[in-house]
Design an enzyme around this catalytic site. Structure first.
Site, mmCIF file in Angstrom:
data_model
loop_
_atom_site.group_PDB
_atom_site.id
_atom_site.type_symbol
_atom_site.label_atom_id
_atom_site.label_comp_id
_atom_site.label_asym_id
_atom_site.label_seq_id
_atom_site.Cartn_x
_atom_site.Cartn_y
_atom_site.Cartn_z
ATOM 1 C CD GLN A 129 -8.831 -4.618 -0.340
ATOM 2 O OE1 GLN A 129 -8.794 -3.539 0.240
ATOM 3 N NE2 GLN A 129 -9.555 -4.791 -1.429
ATOM 4 C CB SER A 147 -1.787 -1.639 -5.374
ATOM 5 O OG SER A 147 -3.105 -1.151 -5.474
ATOM 6 C CB SER A 193 -4.687 -0.135 4.156
ATOM 7 O OG SER A 193 -4.703 0.900 3.205
ATOM 8 C CD GLU A 215 -11.302 -1.050 -2.218
ATOM 9 O OE1 GLU A 215 -10.386 -0.551 -1.547
ATOM 10 O OE2 GLU A 215 -11.093 -1.660 -3.292
#
Length: 415
Positions: free
Chosen positions: A146, A149, A181, A264
């Protein structure tokens, strides 16, 4: 390529017959070596070197492929999309049996790929990107991270500054993502970017699937205080992305991103075995000869009550899901409950170990809790901060008015 239930009962088989067939298949095919997780592993985030982490991922991908080929990886997906078309209780039964018989070291990148990004591509991808990605995302051939952020917009995803400019049939992307991540191992990244100049907040955003080996993508690993490098910074410099790699409509990226975040949050409250369990705490108390201590027993009882409450909540959520109800704020509630339990587990481990938490004296199952204590606070941020989750619960579940937003500067526009 469509998964088939090789050796499993037909679709109309009763649930218990299916469960028994799945149990037999798992007993015959479950991995027994390599990345099998240590019974003393209570870490919340990984603490591995690059080669070890890659080996863990390789074995998980092989296991995903085995499940896909046997038809167990996509039980609830429709048959025309590599699935078996079975009700959710069949998938739940398989997961329960898998959890009992398979002890592979977990990795968040696999969970993100299969449980978050693949369903998002299924819902919002056009024919080109679905055909390109779905088989690989489901069978372990591809992984995806993803790209959400940013340094100036962590949990406040509506404030992203990474921009994409349309150039013919492509987008040119420039920006900086952080806390990603598994980016160093990922084949693809789901990125939310701003595509309408002058837009503000959740308007004017678009979601793109970006190949992580595309020219202009630079990945830098971040060293965590627990020792691992699970997280990464990703720099995007003039990265060209074809428009047919877009998810959803241009300018409607917030809707797509919210769908992924919904997946999520639903998964964030269901991390069995992650970060220390009641059973592991009991074993620790026994190992340090404190199981009969009244205060310790009280803390252990509290941990167990929270585990049972989480199990009940998950069953309630399952009934709501089976009834076709919208998830609402349930995922946020579960995540807050799970994070609170993590904190309680850490506090109990500190009480049990004292100074031994900071010194590895070679006793198995003691110093390992250091990784839990250092990592657990991270989940107050990961997957949306506690503050964001509470705002979601307040506004969407309790019906409270939203928090006042700061006044917009003139240069931010009004769209």
């Amino acid at each position: 390529m469509t998964g088939q239930l090789i050796g499993a009962p037909p679709v109309e088989a009763p649930l218990e017959e299916f469960r028994e067939s799945a149990r037999r298949w798992l007993a015959a095919h479950a991995p027994t070596g390599g990345a099998v997780r240590s019974p003393h592993d209570v870490s919340v985030f990984h603490n591995m070197d690059f080669d070890t982490e890659k080996a863990v991922l390789d074995e998980l991908r092989a296991w995903q492929r085995a499940k896909f080929d046997a038809g167990y990886a996509t039980l609830t997906w429709p048959r025309e999309l590599y699935g078996a078309g079975l009700p959710t209780e069949y998938a739940d039964a398989f997961k329960e049996e898998e959890g009992a018989l398979v002890a592979l070291t977990r990795h968040e990148l696999m969970s993100v790929t299969v449980n978050l990004i693949a369903p998002t591509v299924r819902l919002y991808g056009g024919e080109v990107i679905r055909d390109l990605l779905l088989p690989g995302l489901l069978d372990g051939d591809l992984t995806a991270c993803q790209l959400f952020s940013e340094p100036g917009a962590g949990s406040d995803l509506a404030g992203v500054a990474t921009r994409a400019v349309r150039d013919g049939d492509s987008w040119v992307v420039n920006g900086h993502k952080v806390w990603t991540s598994g980016a160093q191992f990922a084949d693809w990244g789901q990125a939310i970017v701003r595509t309408e100049p002058g837009s503000a907040r959740s308007r004017g955003l678009t979601t793109l699937m970006i190949p992580m080996d595309a020219p202009g993508v630079e990945i830098r690993q971040i060293r965590q205080m627990s020792g691992g490098t699970s997280f990464n910074e990703v720099y995007l410099t003039d990265v060209r992305v074809p428009d047919d790699h877009r998810l959803g409509e241009s300018g409607q990226g917030w809707e797509v991103t919210r769908a992924t975040l919904g997946f999520e949050r639903a998964n964030a409250s269901n991390k069995s075995g992650v970060g220390g369990s009641f059973a592991q705490l009991v074993e620790l108390a026994r190992r340090v000869d404190k199981l009969e201590d009244a205060g310790v027993r009280s803390a252990l009882a509290e941990v167990r009550m929270r585990e049972v409450a989480a199990e009940i909540a998950l069953r309630r959520d399952k009934r709501a899901r089976d009834a076709g109800e919208a998830p609402g704020a349930a995922g946020s509630l579960r995540k807050l409950q799970w994070v609170a339990k993590l904190g309680l587990v850490s506090e109990t481990a500190r009480t049990l170990l004292g100074a031994r938490l900071a010194v590895d004296d070679g006793t198995a199952g003691t110093f390992e809790w250091n990784a839990h204590v250092l990592g657990a606070p991270g989940y107050r941020i990961a997957g949306g901060t506690d503050q964001i989750q509470r705002s979601i619960v307040a506004e969407r579940h309790l019906g409270l008015p939203p928090e006042p937003k700061p006044a917009r500067r003139p240069e931010e526009g009004t769209r």
